[in-house]
Scaffold this motif. Structure first.
Motif, PDB file in Angstrom:
ATOM      1  N   SER A   1       8.237  33.523  11.465  1.00  0.00           N
ATOM      2  CA  SER A   1       8.622  33.630  10.067  1.00  0.00           C
ATOM      3  C   SER A   1       7.675  34.478   9.250  1.00  0.00           C
ATOM      4  O   SER A   1       6.489  34.274   9.250  1.00  0.00           O
ATOM      5  N   GLY A   2       8.253  35.444   8.516  1.00  0.00           N
ATOM      6  CA  GLY A   2       7.481  36.234   7.574  1.00  0.00           C
ATOM      7  C   GLY A   2       6.664  37.323   8.186  1.00  0.00           C
ATOM      8  O   GLY A   2       5.968  38.038   7.480  1.00  0.00           O
TER       9      GLY A   2
ATOM     10  N   THR B   1      12.735  41.312   1.916  1.00  0.00           N
ATOM     11  CA  THR B   1      12.157  39.966   1.845  1.00  0.00           C
ATOM     12  C   THR B   1      10.988  39.799   2.806  1.00  0.00           C
ATOM     13  O   THR B   1      10.708  38.702   3.278  1.00  0.00           O
ATOM     14  N   ASP B   2      10.277  40.878   3.110  1.00  0.00           N
ATOM     15  CA  ASP B   2       9.148  40.813   4.034  1.00  0.00           C
ATOM     16  C   ASP B   2       7.846  40.527   3.304  1.00  0.00           C
ATOM     17  O   ASP B   2       7.691  40.846   2.122  1.00  0.00           O
ATOM     18  N   THR B   3       6.896  39.957   4.032  1.00  0.00           N
ATOM     19  CA  THR B   3       5.593  39.680   3.437  1.00  0.00           C
ATOM     20  C   THR B   3       4.700  40.919   3.414  1.00  0.00           C
ATOM     21  O   THR B   3       3.841  41.052   2.547  1.00  0.00           O
TER      22      THR B   3
ATOM     23  N   ILE C   1       7.075  37.026  -2.564  1.00  0.00           N
ATOM     24  CA  ILE C   1       6.906  36.948  -1.117  1.00  0.00           C
ATOM     25  C   ILE C   1       5.816  37.870  -0.615  1.00  0.00           C
ATOM     26  O   ILE C   1       5.022  37.518   0.254  1.00  0.00           O
TER      27      ILE C   1
ATOM     28  N   HIS D   1      14.358  30.462  13.884  1.00  0.00           N
ATOM     29  CA  HIS D   1      15.779  30.289  13.604  1.00  0.00           C
ATOM     30  C   HIS D   1      16.463  29.426  14.672  1.00  0.00           C
ATOM     31  O   HIS D   1      17.294  28.593  14.377  1.00  0.00           O
TER      32      HIS D   1
ATOM     33  N   GLN E   1      12.457  27.028   4.696  1.00  0.00           N
ATOM     34  CA  GLN E   1      12.355  28.404   4.232  1.00  0.00           C
ATOM     35  C   GLN E   1      12.428  29.365   5.418  1.00  0.00           C
ATOM     36  O   GLN E   1      11.872  29.107   6.480  1.00  0.00           O
ATOM     37  N   ARG E   2      13.165  30.452   5.218  1.00  0.00           N
ATOM     38  CA  ARG E   2      13.377  31.483   6.234  1.00  0.00           C
ATOM     39  C   ARG E   2      14.069  30.963   7.498  1.00  0.00           C
ATOM     40  O   ARG E   2      13.985  31.584   8.552  1.00  0.00           O
TER      41      ARG E   2
ATOM     42  N   TYR F   1      16.604  33.543   8.227  1.00  0.00           N
ATOM     43  CA  TYR F   1      16.141  34.818   7.673  1.00  0.00           C
ATOM     44  C   TYR F   1      16.486  35.991   8.589  1.00  0.00           C
ATOM     45  O   TYR F   1      16.180  35.992   9.779  1.00  0.00           O
ATOM     46  N   LYS F   2      17.174  36.992   8.017  1.00  0.00           N
ATOM     47  CA  LYS F   2      17.525  38.230   8.716  1.00  0.00           C
ATOM     48  C   LYS F   2      18.425  38.027   9.937  1.00  0.00           C
ATOM     49  O   LYS F   2      18.449  38.864  10.828  1.00  0.00           O
TER      50      LYS F   2
ATOM     51  N   LEU G   1      14.235  31.770   0.723  1.00  0.00           N
ATOM     52  CA  LEU G   1      14.665  32.813   1.656  1.00  0.00           C
ATOM     53  C   LEU G   1      15.379  32.247   2.887  1.00  0.00           C
ATOM     54  O   LEU G   1      15.403  32.877   3.945  1.00  0.00           O
TER      55      LEU G   1
END
Length: 637
Positions: free
Chosen positions: A24-25, A50-52, A73, A404, A455-456, A459-460, A479
């Motif tokens: 994540s991230g 939405t990347d860190t 983020i 995920h 969270q996440r 994501y993606k 996110l």
């Protein structure tokens, strides 16, 4: 809460590292992902990713107004040497951003460029910045110092503050500057707008005797300042110059001050004016019910700077300062300075084209570059077709897992992960995974709370086109579905909160159902979705008029153009950024049903002069009225 534990035996990587999914991230944005960048010509106008970690494409020459504004983020940003300008509020309220390196190519930094970056602690400024806006680091609560390239002829850093090159203009005293006392160098003749905004540690301030006047907003909203000493021959104090200072106890005003604006101390109460009898300040105090005393009290008799990390004063300004430093790295210089002008927005900052001078860099550039430019391997951006990577830590291969799906891909040698739920014991000595040794690495990742979507979580996940949210879910995390392939979503009635960016940049999301149970929606929860865009453009089938009201009376968006706005009676809270940038709005009628106004709800509504109603209003989040003529302090009871 469940946790997934993965025990991986010591892995020998020969030739090619195994590619596993990214945790994540981790990972960044590259130039290939142009759908995350809105670009006009060579100006980056908006970032929707939405990347860190974000790497700005090297085709960009200008980072536009508010391009990253409000992004919660991003922790680090790579600015290429092609960039020459960072514009107004470009990174405002990027609250996770911790460090910034401005390359030598940058010549202009606009007003409020990094305002509200509360986690920012490290800043390096290149040698060619020659135009510096007002309040660039306002509300950067953690920023105590900056490093300016030793060859920069236009900016000077000294003792927790930024000046122009010859220190005749004070741009800003950094919010987290160390030391209780700040004594302005006697070279300073002008003070920029918002120069003292939100100081965290400084209690006593002494103004240079060469300052002719305190301009509007220059010393407003000083977070911790208790005593201000103004010296002769200062002659004037401008509108809201020393306003909204909740900790202020005393202001020393000399006889030379002959002009004090009636709103000079607006929002500042329970303080004393120390002055001479029959002076302008004496009359002003009595006319405005401010206590006047004739003997200064509660500030140091021997008023000196106090800063544990105070540097050698640079040899700049007039010749009288030449004996105050023997630092061989400091270069004396002079230049012309333009006085900063105010922006129409009283809560934000305005740009200046001030020409500045040289600075003494406390750390050698080579030493800085060897540390500040280091990027952890996990933050190195990868191409889209790279799912992840194995990282060697202390001679061991750490395998990253897919948060995920809760499984590991492509582990060398066919090693099977050991899946253990929270509460189960793991015996690393008898585990069934092959080749397990005492050098095994255990990696754990929090998958989910029982009543929330982590969270996440998705994501993606571009292949995720539909989802069913379980009835027990109460919170959809930050996110959680950002940049996924979702086409529609029905949020069940038990959900009460949708957090920041939960569905942000879901490029195919056209159909959204939000139940009445939802009482909180975070900033940018649906930003970058066709569902919200089509509503704003008026191309959807919605019959909501100019107000998009969802959940338990949440005003999520506004698409009108009226000068006089009346909020519908069904609204209970005005969501984040709802009226942002609507400069045509003059006034807003708030019904009794509205209990909360969220962050930046009226940001940059520069013509907004007042609200009517507000009888039921209980909460106004800080920053709700940035860039307007209204302050959230006006609503404090």
């Amino acid at each position: 809460m469940k946790r997934l534990h993965i025990a991986v035996a010591g892995i020998v990587l020969i030739g090619v590292l195994a590619i596993v999914t990214v945790a994540s991230g981790i990972g960044g944005v590259t130039a290939a992902e142009d759908d995350r960048f809105r670009i006009k010509g060579t100006t980056l106008t908006k970032y929707l990713g939405t990347d860190t970690f974000v790497s700005i494409p090297d085709t960009i020459t200008s980072i536009g107004d508010e391009a990253f504004s409000g992004n919660e983020i991003i922790t680090s940003i790579e600015i290429p040497s092609s960039v020459e300008q960072i514009s107004y509020n470009a990174f405002k309220n990027c609250t996770a951003l911790t460090s910034v390196i401005l390359p030598d190519s940058i010549e202009k930094v606009g007003p409020g460029a990094f305002e509200g970056c509360t986690a920012l602690t490290s800043v390096q400024i290149g040698e060619n910045v020659s135009s510096w806006g007002s309040g660039v680091f306002a509300n950067c609560d953690s920023l105590a110092k900056v490093t300016i390239d030793g060859d920069n002829e236009y900016l000077t850093y000294y003792n927790g503050a930024i000046y122009n090159g010859n220190m005749t203009m004070l741009y800003q005293v950094l919010p987290a500057r160390e030391g209780e006392n700040y004594v302005m160098p006697e070279t300073v003749e002008n003070i920029d707008t918002y120069a003292f905004w939100n100081l965290q540690n400084t209690k006593n301030v002494k103004i240079s005797s060469k300052v002719s006047g305190i301009p509007r907003q220059a010393m407003s909203s000083m977070g911790s300042v208790e005593n201000v000493v103004i010296q002769e021959p200062t002659t004037g104090i401008g509108e809201r110059a020393i306003a909204n200072n909740t900790n202020l106890k005393q202001v020393v005003i000399p006889d030379s001050v002959v002009s004090i604006d009636k709103k000079a101390f607006s929002g500042t109460s329970e303080f004393q004016i120390c002055t001479s009898k029959s002076s302008t300040a004496d009359t002003f105090g009595k006319d405005h019910d401010i206590e006047v005393i004739y003997k200064a009290d509660e500030y140091p008799d021997d008023f000196m700077d106090s800063n544990a990390g105070m540097e050698q004063k640079p040899n700049v300004g007039d010749s009288t300062d030449s004996n105050e430093t023997e630092d061989s790295q400091t270069t004396a210089a002079t230049d012309e300075t333009d006085t900063a002008s105010d922006d129409e927005n009283s809560g934000s900052q305005n740009d200046t084209d001030n020409k500045n001078e040289n600075n003494t860099t406390q750390q050698k550039p080579s030493e800085f570059e060897s540390t500040a430019k280091y990027i952890h391997p996990l933050d190195v951006p990868e191409k889209d077709n790279v799912l992840g990577k194995t990282v060697i830590v202390a001679g061991k291969a750490v395998v990253l897992m897919d948060n995920h799906k809760g499984q590991v891909y492509g582990i060398p040698g066919g090693i099977e992960p050991d899946l253990v739920e929270e509460g189960q014991e793991t015996d690393t000595g008898t585990n069934s995974a092959p080749d397990k040794t005492e050098n095994s690495i255990s990696v754990s990742y929090e998958l989910n709370k029982d009543d929330s979507i982590a969270q996440r979580k998705f994501y993606k996940q571009k292949d995720l086109t539909e989802t069913k949210i379980e009835e027990n879910i109460k919170t959809i995390g930050r996110l959680a579905y950002a940049e996924s392939g979702l086409k529609s979503v029905v949020i069940p009635e038990n959900v009460t909160e949708i957090e920041y960016g939960a569905f942000m940049s879901c490029a195919n999301l056209k159909d959204v159902t939000i139940p009445d149970t939802v009482s909180a929606i975070g900033t940018k929860a649906f930003e970058g979705t066709p569902w919200l865009k089509d509503w704003r453009d008026g191309t959807s089938d919605s019959e909501d008029g100019d107000f998009l009201i969802v959940g338990d009376g949440i005003l999520l968006a506004y698409r009108g153009s009226a000068e006089h706005v009346e909020i519908p009676d069904s609204v209970k809270q005005i969501g984040s950024e709802v009226f942002k940038g609507h400069k045509e709005i003059l006034d807003v009628a708030i019904p009794v049903s509205v209990e909360k106004i969220c962050a930046e709800a009226f940001r940059n509504c520069s013509s907004l002069t007042g609200l009517t109603g507000c009888e039921g209003l209980k909460t106004v989040v800080r920053g709700a009225f940035y860039g307007t003529q209204i302050s959230e302090d006006d609503f404090k009871k």
